[in-house]
Design an enzyme around this catalytic site. Structure first.
Site, PDB file in Angstrom:
ATOM      1  N   GLY A  11       1.430  -7.644  -8.460  1.00  0.00           N
ATOM      2  CA  GLY A  11       1.854  -6.522  -7.632  1.00  0.00           C
ATOM      3  C   GLY A  11       1.648  -5.210  -8.353  1.00  0.00           C
ATOM      4  O   GLY A  11       1.671  -5.145  -9.582  1.00  0.00           O
ATOM      5  N   GLU A  17       3.381  -1.802 -12.651  1.00  0.00           N
ATOM      6  CA  GLU A  17       2.587  -2.980 -12.334  1.00  0.00           C
ATOM      7  C   GLU A  17       3.424  -4.212 -12.662  1.00  0.00           C
ATOM      8  O   GLU A  17       4.141  -4.231 -13.667  1.00  0.00           O
ATOM      9  CB  GLU A  17       1.305  -3.008 -13.163  1.00  0.00           C
ATOM     10  CG  GLU A  17       0.402  -1.803 -12.939  1.00  0.00           C
ATOM     11  CD  GLU A  17      -0.718  -1.715 -13.965  1.00  0.00           C
ATOM     12  OE1 GLU A  17      -1.804  -1.246 -13.608  1.00  0.00           O
ATOM     13  OE2 GLU A  17      -0.480  -2.123 -15.139  1.00  0.00           O
ATOM     14  N   ASP A 138      14.337   3.536  -0.820  1.00  0.00           N
ATOM     15  CA  ASP A 138      12.964   3.128  -0.489  1.00  0.00           C
ATOM     16  C   ASP A 138      12.949   1.724   0.115  1.00  0.00           C
ATOM     17  O   ASP A 138      12.144   0.871  -0.261  1.00  0.00           O
ATOM     18  CB  ASP A 138      12.088   3.175  -1.745  1.00  0.00           C
ATOM     19  CG  ASP A 138      10.590   3.163  -1.396  1.00  0.00           C
ATOM     20  OD1 ASP A 138      10.253   3.459  -0.227  1.00  0.00           O
ATOM     21  OD2 ASP A 138       9.775   2.847  -2.277  1.00  0.00           O
TER      22      ASP A 138
END
EC number: 2.7.11.1
Length: 934
Positions: A11, A17, A138
């Site tokens: 991902g 990362e 988020d």
């Protein structure tokens, strides 16, 4: 990084990362997230990356991936966490976007029914982080990970922040001084210094305007996720810098995807969560979750089916005045008053809601709402099925729940004195009835058999005080029981069709609740069918054998208890219930048996009072919480006469408390139900309760339960050296109890001199108990002289108060010896006939025996004809003058039967009847069981 071997990239985000890595030290796979190399030199981003790791590490919840380790040495900045195999919610949604045909597996995975539990888990996690003062900022499908084994976790805490964090202001100051190359950053998926935080597509409108984040911004994002789950589509697509008029373009989920069969209320929940104005959204995640609970639990959504106008006759199939039946609950008003009765033209479904308002004055004389089976209602049998009776007296609202004319639950509550009108809502669904008054739950009842009522009936005097009645039925429930179809057939008495479907469900869900529930209802169906056809009810027993030893094992015995109940085999019914309650005490289906016990208690109070005391004892022992304080008072009134006729209650002047060991002993005595005596004995011994131990010995002795008497005697002897009673009990010693026990045994063995010596060492109460145990044996065996000798030995040293307790036995001996003068003098001095004698009293029976000795049979019959209770003990004793009473004994409780047989024998002796007549009663007494089950 030397500890970890990177396997592959799994991902990538705006700032970090994520790699699948091998942890060499622990020999396990982990997920390793590190800051992007091109951003590792930025101090502020390093700080934010580490803050993300620390926030995740501080939060402990199944919906948050725990952090194993955090590293910030040198240039290497990373943290590790468990590797969860799975896929993102985004990938699942993406797999069905714009597809017209879905595979069966994918259709099931993306159904509303499957998505809602996932969404609830997401909400539960967000509710937790909000409780810790954290905002995610988020939330989006890309950050929701669905594990292969049911895990639902929120990832990527890069935008998360504490609501009241002091560093927020410091970061804003830092951001103003930092230079950034925006060309290298995808700002739609990361937190950028000096820019709006979050992913624009999932950001609340106020966040786009720069308003500080709050719990309601997370709620907005959750609303968008719910919208996508419901519709499999996104409500809009927002481009960078473009302003959008949401109200013009966002369709409700039910309109966006009509083929998805989205319940309207669920659609409204999603729209409320994404309201433009934060004030119009849910106030908290908790409120959002509560709104979803009915759908998660499979509760129905309601739509109005019909509106009934009380004064409009066209709404009603039957509309006439009726005289209130005496079978309805006892009311404050007279049941002889006339009421309006209306029976609905429209049929109601298995899941129905009834709503109306009513004035206080209209309910003053009472009003009823009935759920009636159609066929019975058309025959004028208006008291079958369930009903509710509402009444108001002295600003107190009382609601009674009635089943087949029997009041099974009752609740009262004070009302606001100024309140003129109140709203009533009744929900009936399958096996559940809930009554709400002014939106507050008033009564909840669960019946584990399908309800048969499909017509609505109303009974009321004042039609002016009642509003229109709205009848709603459920639609759109996410979980509909597969049993609904055969239940509907059963409600219409289509037994063969119901049986076919119950068998199919049983065979289709082996090992599951649906299977054993279907088998149980199949048994009830066959039982009801056989009963209607007048067949042998025991044929239905085999249908419950199927449940033996399985997941629904207690229902085998509940079903068989129903068979024995309808067959009139009371002892076998109790055996079945006791076996299930004892063997499966921790089984989740046991509450069903407890509820059944409660119903049988109320049912027997109206039909078989002799059975009611047994159910009262069982509930006190097994589920005392089922009986309310109000019901306690009612039950105490019911047993008052028996309490007055019970020797150990006469000796102890303290009032009989309903929830007490003494009450359990009292009920055991009258019912002959000796199963609980050993536990009562153990409890009394541990509490050093001298009086309780004496009472238990008396009950075992007088009822003829020699086995229990000897068992307790042995147990007492074994611990006699260990037990010392407290000072408050006047230093009574175990030795006195042992003298009493040995004295009673000597009386049984007809060693009367030994008995007198032993009982001489005991207090008067124990002497009285021994006398009462012995007197029946003495009269039946015609050992009267020995009894008189013992009676005199106890009478002479007794006080005047103590002698009052012995007077009855003295009168009995005078009657037996036909000493009419002495018998009359004692009776007339202490129990004159011109005073009101209670028919349950011993003196009332003795007067009948005296009149019998005078030879005036007419006077004897006239005396007993005064009895109020036609089939009570005293009335039956009077009936034996002209004929046998054996056919009437089933109306009596166990101890009443024994005493009725003995006193009938005594009366017939006084009447100088032939030995053949009175000997029948003597033999019947001697052959009668010594306890309930023998």
């Amino acid at each position: 990084m030397q500890r970890y071997e990177l396997i592959r990239l799994i991902g990538k985000g705006g700032m970090g990362e994520v790699y699948l890595a091998h942890d060499k030290a622990c020999s396990r796979r982990v997920a390793l997230k590190r800051i992007r190399e091109d951003l590792s030199g930025n101090a502020l981003l390093r700080k934010r990356f580490l803050r993300e790791a620390k926030i995740a590490a501080d939060l402990i919840h199944p919906g948050i991936v725990p952090v194993y380790s955090i590293c910030s040495d040198g240039e290497a900045v990373y943290y590790t966490m468990p590797y969860i195999e799975g896929f993102s919610l985004k990938s699942l949604l993406k797999s069905v976007w714009q597809k017209e045909v879905l595979s069966k597996e994918l259709e099931e995975k993306t159904s509303v029914k499957s998505f809602l539990p996932i969404f609830d888990k997401i909400c539960a996690t967000v509710e937790y982080i909000h409780s810790k003062g954290v905002l995610h900022r988020d939330l989006k499908p890309d950050n929701i990970l669905l594990g292969l084994f049911g895990e639902v976790v929120i990832v990527d805490w890069g935008a998360a922040i504490f609501k009241h964090a002091k560093e927020l202001k410091l970061e804003q100051d830092d951001e103003a001084a930092v230079s950034f190359d925006e060309r290298n950053i995808c700002y739609s998926s990361m937190t950028i210094p000096g820019k709006i935080v979050g992913t624009p597509d999932y950001m609340a409108p106020e966040s786009l305007l720069g308003v500080e984040a709050s719990e309601k911004t997370d709620i907005y994002a959750l609303g968008l996720i719910l919208y996508q789950m419901l519709t499999l589509a996104f409500p809009y697509r927002r481009k960078k810098g473009r302003k959008l008029s949401y109200r013009d373009v966002v369709l409700p989920p039910i309109e966006m995807s009509p083929y998805r069969e989205i319940p309207p209320s669920l659609s409204q929940i999603a729209m409320k969560a994404i309201a433009i104005n934060p004030a119009d959204r849910f106030s908290s995640i908790q409120e959002l979750r509560q709104a979803l609970q009915p759908y998660l639990q499979g509760d129905p959504e309601w739509t109005v089916k019909a509106t009934l106008m009380a004064k409009e006759k066209s709404c009603w199939k039957y509309y006439d005045p009726i005289l209130l039946s005496r079978y309805f609950p006892v009311l404050a008003s007279s049941p002889a008053q006339w009421y309006n009765f209306m029976l609905s033209e429209v049929e109601i479904s298995a899941s129905t809601r009834v709503e109306y308002t009513v004035t206080k004055s209209a309910v003053h004389e009472g009003m009823g709402i009935l759920f009636l089976p159609s066929k019975e209602a058309e025959r004028g049998e208006f008291y079958c099925g369930y009903g509710l009776w509402f009444s108001v007296q002295n600003h107190e609202l009382t609601v009674s729940l009635i089943k087949n004319g029997i009041e099974i639950q009752k609740k009262s509550q004070e009302m606001i004195s100024q309140q003129y009108r109140f709203a009533i809502l009744i929900e009936k669904s399958d096996n559940r009835i809930a009554v709400f008054v002014e939106q507050a739950l008033f009564i909840l009842h669960i019946d584990y058999l399908p309800s048969l009522g499909n017509r609505l009936g109303v009974i009321i005097q004042d039609l002016q005080g009642m509003s229109n009645i709205a009848i709603s039925e459920s639609i759109g429930a996410l979980r509909v029981s597969c049993l609904a179809v055969p239940d509907a057939f059963l409600s219409e008495k289509l037994y063969d069709q119901a049986a076919i479907f119950y068998r199919k469900i049983r065979d289709s869900f082996p090992g599951r609740k649906e299977s054993y529930e279907a088998q149980f209802r199949l048994g009830v169906t066959l039982l009801t069918q056989i009963e209607e056809q007048g067949g042998d009810l025991t044929q239905a027993l085999s249908s419950f054998d199927y449940l033996h030893g399985g997941a629904g094992a207690p229902l085998e015995y509940l079903g068989k208890a129903l068979v024995y109940q309808r067959n009139g085999s009371f002892v076998e019914e109790i055996r079945c219930l006791l076996f299930a309650l004892k063997r499966y005490s921790q089984h989740p289906e046991i509450p069903r048996l407890e509820d059944h016990l409660c119903f049988r208690l109320y049912d027997s109070l109206h039909k078989h009072r002799s059975e009611a005391l047994v159910f009262m004892l069982l509930i006190l022992w097994i589920a005392p919480e089922k009986i309310s304080v109000r019901e306690e008072k009612r039950f105490l009134r019911i047993i008052y006469h028996k309490q007055q006729a019970t020797l150990f209650c006469q000796v102890d002047k303290a009032p009989l408390q309903f929830r007490s060991s003494k009450m359990e002993l009292f009920l055991s005595f009258w019912t002959g139900f000796s199963l609980f005596l050993p536990e009562l004995f153990r409890r009394a011994g541990e509490l050093r309760d001298y009086q309780a131990l004496a009472d238990i010995f008396y009950v075992a002795g007088v009822s003829g339960n020699r086995e229990a008497f000897m068992q307790f005697s042995t147990a007492l002897a074994n611990v006699s050296d260990e037990i010392t009673f407290p000072e408050s009990l006047h230093n009574q010693k175990v030795a006195e109890l042992m003298f009493f026990v040995k004295g009673v045994e000597a009386l049984r063995n007809k060693d009367y001199q030994k008995a007198k010596k032993l009982l001489w060492k005991t207090p008067f109460t124990l002497q009285l108990y021994a006398l009462d145990i012995f007197h029946i044996q003495a009269f039946l065996d015609e050992e009267i002289e020995s009894f008189i000798d013992l009676l005199q030995a106890i009478y002479d040293p007794a006080s005047e108060e103590e002698r009052d307790h012995i007077l009855v036995y003295i009168i009995q001996t005078h009657l037996w010896n036909r000493d009419l003068e002495r018998a009359y003098k004692l009776l007339n001095d202490r129990f004159p006939l011109d005073e009101e004698l209670a028919e349950y009293s011993e003196a009332f029976i003795l007067w009948g025996c005296y009149l019998a000795l005078t030879g005036d049979r007419v006077a004897v019959k006239a005396h007993f004809s005064r009895c109020r209770y036609k089939y009570g003990k005293s009335a039956l004793i009077g009936k034996c003058v002209d004929g046998d009473i054996f056919d009437y004994l089933d109306n009596l409780v166990w101890w009443e039967k024994k005493m009725t047989l003995f006193q009938s024998y005594f009366l017939l002796r006084c009447l100088n009847e032939s030995p053949r007549r009175y000997e029948k009663y003597r033999q019947a007494y001697l052959s009668m069981e010594n306890n309930f089950f023998d």
